[in-house]
Scaffold this motif. Sequence first.
Motif, PDB file in Angstrom:
ATOM      1  N   GLY A  27       0.826  -1.200   0.000  1.00 25.79           N
ATOM      2  CA  GLY A  27       0.000   0.000   0.000  1.00 25.79           C
ATOM      3  C   GLY A  27       0.863   1.253   0.000  1.00 25.79           C
ATOM      4  N   VAL A  28       0.548   2.198  -0.884  1.00 20.76           N
ATOM      5  CA  VAL A  28       1.278   3.452  -1.000  1.00 20.76           C
ATOM      6  C   VAL A  28       0.345   4.584  -0.588  1.00 20.76           C
ATOM      7  CG1 VAL A  28       2.511   5.004  -2.560  1.00 20.76           C
ATOM      8  CG2 VAL A  28       2.675   2.521  -2.883  1.00 20.76           C
ATOM      9  N   ARG A  29       0.754   5.385   0.371  1.00 18.39           N
ATOM     10  CA  ARG A  29      -0.080   6.474   0.894  1.00 18.39           C
ATOM     11  C   ARG A  29      -0.156   7.624  -0.099  1.00 18.39           C
ATOM     12  NH1 ARG A  29      -0.565   7.124   6.410  1.00 18.39           N
ATOM     13  NH2 ARG A  29       0.024   9.299   6.255  1.00 18.39           N
ATOM     14  N   ARG A  30      -1.387   8.022  -0.472  1.00 22.10           N
ATOM     15  CA  ARG A  30      -1.610   9.176  -1.341  1.00 22.10           C
ATOM     16  C   ARG A  30      -2.697  10.038  -0.716  1.00 22.10           C
ATOM     17  NH1 ARG A  30       2.484  10.091  -4.102  1.00 22.10           N
ATOM     18  NH2 ARG A  30       1.200  11.462  -5.368  1.00 22.10           N
ATOM     19  N   PRO A  31      -2.395  10.737   0.386  1.00 21.57           N
ATOM     20  CA  PRO A  31      -3.418  11.504   1.105  1.00 21.57           C
ATOM     21  C   PRO A  31      -4.135  12.498   0.200  1.00 21.57           C
ATOM     22  CG  PRO A  31      -1.385  11.374   2.375  1.00 21.57           C
ATOM     23  CD  PRO A  31      -1.070  10.840   1.010  1.00 21.57           C
ATOM     24  N   GLY A  32      -5.455  12.493   0.278  1.00 19.60           N
ATOM     25  CA  GLY A  32      -6.272  13.452  -0.446  1.00 19.60           C
ATOM     26  C   GLY A  32      -6.523  13.116  -1.900  1.00 19.60           C
ATOM     27  N   SER A  33      -5.992  12.024  -2.401  1.00 20.77           N
ATOM     28  CA  SER A  33      -6.179  11.699  -3.813  1.00 20.77           C
ATOM     29  C   SER A  33      -7.598  11.200  -4.071  1.00 20.77           C
ATOM     30  CB  SER A  33      -5.182  10.633  -4.254  1.00 20.77           C
ATOM     31  OG  SER A  33      -5.446  10.240  -5.592  1.00 20.77           O
ATOM     32  N   ARG A 324      18.556  21.733  -9.563  1.00 22.72           N
ATOM     33  CA  ARG A 324      17.274  22.054  -8.936  1.00 22.72           C
ATOM     34  C   ARG A 324      16.182  22.303  -9.982  1.00 22.72           C
ATOM     35  NH1 ARG A 324      18.981  25.842  -6.320  1.00 22.72           N
ATOM     36  NH2 ARG A 324      18.339  27.601  -7.617  1.00 22.72           N
ATOM     37  N   THR A 325      16.468  23.133 -10.985  1.00 22.08           N
ATOM     38  CA  THR A 325      15.429  23.539 -11.933  1.00 22.08           C
ATOM     39  C   THR A 325      15.134  22.481 -12.992  1.00 22.08           C
ATOM     40  OG1 THR A 325      17.075  24.667 -13.316  1.00 22.08           O
ATOM     41  CG2 THR A 325      15.958  25.975 -11.631  1.00 22.08           C
ATOM     42  N   GLU A 326      16.176  21.783 -13.461  1.00 24.52           N
ATOM     43  CA  GLU A 326      15.996  20.858 -14.579  1.00 24.52           C
ATOM     44  C   GLU A 326      15.768  19.417 -14.138  1.00 24.52           C
ATOM     45  OE1 GLU A 326      15.660  21.852 -17.577  1.00 24.52           O
ATOM     46  OE2 GLU A 326      16.236  23.928 -17.233  1.00 24.52           O
ATOM     47  N   ALA A 327      16.100  19.090 -12.894  1.00 23.39           N
ATOM     48  CA  ALA A 327      15.984  17.696 -12.462  1.00 23.39           C
ATOM     49  C   ALA A 327      15.137  17.538 -11.200  1.00 23.39           C
ATOM     50  CB  ALA A 327      17.373  17.107 -12.234  1.00 23.39           C
ATOM     51  N   LEU A 328      15.507  18.245 -10.120  1.00 25.93           N
ATOM     52  CA  LEU A 328      14.835  18.023  -8.846  1.00 25.93           C
ATOM     53  C   LEU A 328      13.366  18.431  -8.879  1.00 25.93           C
ATOM     54  CD1 LEU A 328      14.896  17.145  -5.919  1.00 25.93           C
ATOM     55  CD2 LEU A 328      15.707  19.437  -5.311  1.00 25.93           C
ATOM     56  N   ARG A 333       7.726  16.841  -8.875  1.00 21.00           N
ATOM     57  CA  ARG A 333       6.377  16.955  -9.438  1.00 21.00           C
ATOM     58  C   ARG A 333       5.872  15.594  -9.905  1.00 21.00           C
ATOM     59  NH1 ARG A 333       7.334  22.508 -12.971  1.00 21.00           N
ATOM     60  NH2 ARG A 333       6.834  23.978 -11.287  1.00 21.00           N
ATOM     61  N   SER A 334       6.759  14.803 -10.490  1.00 18.35           N
ATOM     62  CA  SER A 334       6.347  13.486 -10.969  1.00 18.35           C
ATOM     63  C   SER A 334       5.950  12.576  -9.813  1.00 18.35           C
ATOM     64  CB  SER A 334       7.464  12.828 -11.774  1.00 18.35           C
ATOM     65  OG  SER A 334       8.487  12.334 -10.939  1.00 18.35           O
ATOM     66  N   ALA A 335       6.470  12.867  -8.618  1.00 20.49           N
ATOM     67  CA  ALA A 335       6.119  12.062  -7.449  1.00 20.49           C
ATOM     68  C   ALA A 335       4.641  12.201  -7.100  1.00 20.49           C
ATOM     69  CB  ALA A 335       6.981  12.471  -6.250  1.00 20.49           C
ATOM     70  N   ASP A 336       4.002  13.272  -7.613  1.00 21.21           N
ATOM     71  CA  ASP A 336       2.573  13.448  -7.369  1.00 21.21           C
ATOM     72  C   ASP A 336       1.727  12.542  -8.250  1.00 21.21           C
ATOM     73  OD1 ASP A 336       2.970  15.372  -5.443  1.00 21.21           O
ATOM     74  OD2 ASP A 336       2.953  17.034  -6.881  1.00 21.21           O
ATOM     75  N   ASP A 337       2.334  11.930  -9.245  1.00 22.30           N
ATOM     76  CA  ASP A 337       1.610  11.029 -10.137  1.00 22.30           C
ATOM     77  C   ASP A 337       1.363   9.711  -9.403  1.00 22.30           C
ATOM     78  OD1 ASP A 337       0.939   9.067 -12.058  1.00 22.30           O
ATOM     79  OD2 ASP A 337       1.898  10.215 -13.651  1.00 22.30           O
ATOM     80  N   ILE A 338       0.109   9.413  -9.118  1.00 18.59           N
ATOM     81  CA  ILE A 338      -0.207   8.245  -8.311  1.00 18.59           C
ATOM     82  C   ILE A 338       0.185   6.957  -9.015  1.00 18.59           C
ATOM     83  CG2 ILE A 338      -2.597   8.103  -9.143  1.00 18.59           C
ATOM     84  CD1 ILE A 338      -3.379   7.295  -6.286  1.00 18.59           C
ATOM     85  N   GLN A 339       0.034   6.913 -10.346  1.00 16.08           N
ATOM     86  CA  GLN A 339       0.420   5.705 -11.079  1.00 16.08           C
ATOM     87  C   GLN A 339       1.923   5.483 -11.030  1.00 16.08           C
ATOM     88  OE1 GLN A 339      -1.879   6.576 -14.841  1.00 16.08           O
ATOM     89  NE2 GLN A 339      -2.415   4.412 -14.608  1.00 16.08           N
ATOM     90  N   GLN A 340       2.700   6.564 -11.100  1.00 15.44           N
ATOM     91  CA  GLN A 340       4.148   6.424 -11.023  1.00 15.44           C
ATOM     92  C   GLN A 340       4.573   5.938  -9.645  1.00 15.44           C
ATOM     93  OE1 GLN A 340       6.392   6.779 -13.619  1.00 15.44           O
ATOM     94  NE2 GLN A 340       7.697   5.786 -12.101  1.00 15.44           N
ATOM     95  N   SER A 341       3.900   6.417  -8.608  1.00 10.36           N
ATOM     96  CA  SER A 341       4.213   5.969  -7.251  1.00 10.36           C
ATOM     97  C   SER A 341       3.964   4.471  -7.092  1.00 10.36           C
ATOM     98  CB  SER A 341       3.378   6.742  -6.234  1.00 10.36           C
ATOM     99  OG  SER A 341       3.681   8.117  -6.266  1.00 10.36           O
ATOM    100  N   VAL A 342       2.868   3.996  -7.666  1.00 11.25           N
ATOM    101  CA  VAL A 342       2.554   2.570  -7.596  1.00 11.25           C
ATOM    102  C   VAL A 342       3.562   1.760  -8.401  1.00 11.25           C
ATOM    103  CG1 VAL A 342       0.862   0.862  -8.375  1.00 11.25           C
ATOM    104  CG2 VAL A 342       0.124   2.837  -7.042  1.00 11.25           C
ATOM    105  N   PRO A 366      14.245  11.244  -4.652  1.00  6.11           N
ATOM    106  CA  PRO A 366      15.155  12.351  -4.328  1.00  6.11           C
ATOM    107  C   PRO A 366      14.462  13.387  -3.452  1.00  6.11           C
ATOM    108  CG  PRO A 366      14.388  12.520  -6.592  1.00  6.11           C
ATOM    109  CD  PRO A 366      13.926  11.186  -6.077  1.00  6.11           C
ATOM    110  N   THR A 367      15.254  14.073  -2.645  1.00  2.00           N
ATOM    111  CA  THR A 367      14.756  15.156  -1.814  1.00  2.00           C
ATOM    112  C   THR A 367      15.652  16.363  -2.038  1.00  2.00           C
ATOM    113  OG1 THR A 367      16.166  14.682   0.092  1.00  2.00           O
ATOM    114  CG2 THR A 367      14.116  13.430  -0.095  1.00  2.00           C
ATOM    115  N   THR A 368      15.315  17.446  -1.387  1.00  2.01           N
ATOM    116  CA  THR A 368      16.141  18.651  -1.521  1.00  2.01           C
ATOM    117  C   THR A 368      17.537  18.443  -0.956  1.00  2.01           C
ATOM    118  OG1 THR A 368      15.165  19.443   0.548  1.00  2.01           O
ATOM    119  CG2 THR A 368      14.192  20.238  -1.507  1.00  2.01           C
ATOM    120  N   ALA A 369      17.729  17.347  -0.191  1.00  3.77           N
ATOM    121  CA  ALA A 369      19.047  17.055   0.368  1.00  3.77           C
ATOM    122  C   ALA A 369      19.932  16.267  -0.614  1.00  3.77           C
ATOM    123  CB  ALA A 369      18.899  16.274   1.670  1.00  3.77           C
ATOM    124  N   THR A 370      19.353  15.796  -1.720  1.00  2.03           N
ATOM    125  CA  THR A 370      20.145  15.060  -2.708  1.00  2.03           C
ATOM    126  C   THR A 370      21.085  16.035  -3.389  1.00  2.03           C
ATOM    127  OG1 THR A 370      18.268  13.574  -3.058  1.00  2.03           O
ATOM    128  CG2 THR A 370      20.058  13.507  -4.676  1.00  2.03           C
TER     129      THR A 370
END
Length: 396
Positions: A27-33, A324-328, A333-342, A366-370
């Motif tokens: 199960g992958v958590r997608r709050p509010g989806s 930051r601008t071209e990759a992170l 943003r792609s992490a918001d895609d529920i199908q990609q998360s699954v 990745p996170t801002t710490a990467t």
Amino acid sequence: MPVLTTGPHDPTGPRHLTLDNGLHLVGVRRPGSPLAALRLRIDVGSADEAPGEHGLAHVLEHLVVRCSMGGGRVADGALVEAATGRPHTSYDALVRTGDIATAGDVLGAAFRQLKPDTRDLADELAAIRRERAQRTADVRWRVQEAMFAALCPDTPYAHPVLGDPGTVDGLTPEAVHRFHSRWYHPSRATLVIGADRVDEELAALAERARLWAPGHPGTERCAAPPPDGHAVVSEAAGAGRRAVAVGFTEPGIPCDAGAGLALARRSVRAARGIDVLRLRLRSHTCTWIMLSATDESAAVRSVAAALRAVRELLLGPDGAALLRTEALIPELRSADDIQQSVADASDASDASDASDASDRLTAARPTTATGVGEVADVIARWQRRFAAALPEGPPK
């Protein structure tokens, strides 16, 4: 009684549950989806086909959707999307939250006994012939398949997923039934769901999934592991150019399989327009690039030079801003895609490589710490591995 577990260090991470019949649930958590995504991955692909079966896993995928899933329509909405690969076959559904139970039942029908009639088989074989004609007309597809054949000689990974035309056209309903009975069991499958109230939905799915089919002992695999090596394959593409595939295989999960991988791929694509492609072949990982060049040696040198240039950009004064601008930001943003998360959770929870949920990999995001250094190291390693494909070896 199966126990719902989370990762040992991430209580908000994916939930894991293994049923008595062997089915692994994630199960992958997608709050509010308002939507839910489901993926059923069966641990069988073209690499499990014996001689005389080449193409059977793909034919089975078509017939499971057509016959077992009734065309794959969930309620009055989405259609199940299916795909066969070398290591796995997957069935995906994106549905409204209220249709999760229905979608689960549609996907679970994959385990029902499959005995297609001759008409259903003939119709799907006709569709597969059209699919093969489209694929084989594409020079890039032909070169990519030739690359796999060169990288994985004398293993079932070498033959195309679409199989041998003569073998496929000669298949019988009985052959399809035997292959399905041998491989399609819950103990060979992972079902991933991404949803808002994932704990509740996962528990409800578990109750339904227990009724799908009994588990069975695992079947011995056909696939010998591919060797560790390099391949460069090309075909004339016109105007003095060649379509070239440059690839390498390596055992296990490489050290760059963490958060830096996704950012490295995005950085290379943004800076040089090159896609670095990856595929897990169970015991090995294949990494490759497709491009156009005058000859194979020029292609390898072009790849190595492009990767070196991207790495220098990242390590330069504007590297952090580029990352930051071209990759992170695009990756987050792609992490918001529920199908990609699954899909990520499905890849991370590899049923062929782990016997216990606690041993399964967690998809690295990745996170801002990467940092720039981590991403640059991934690209540097790719540069060395691709350069090693040159006949004379990597430049000194």
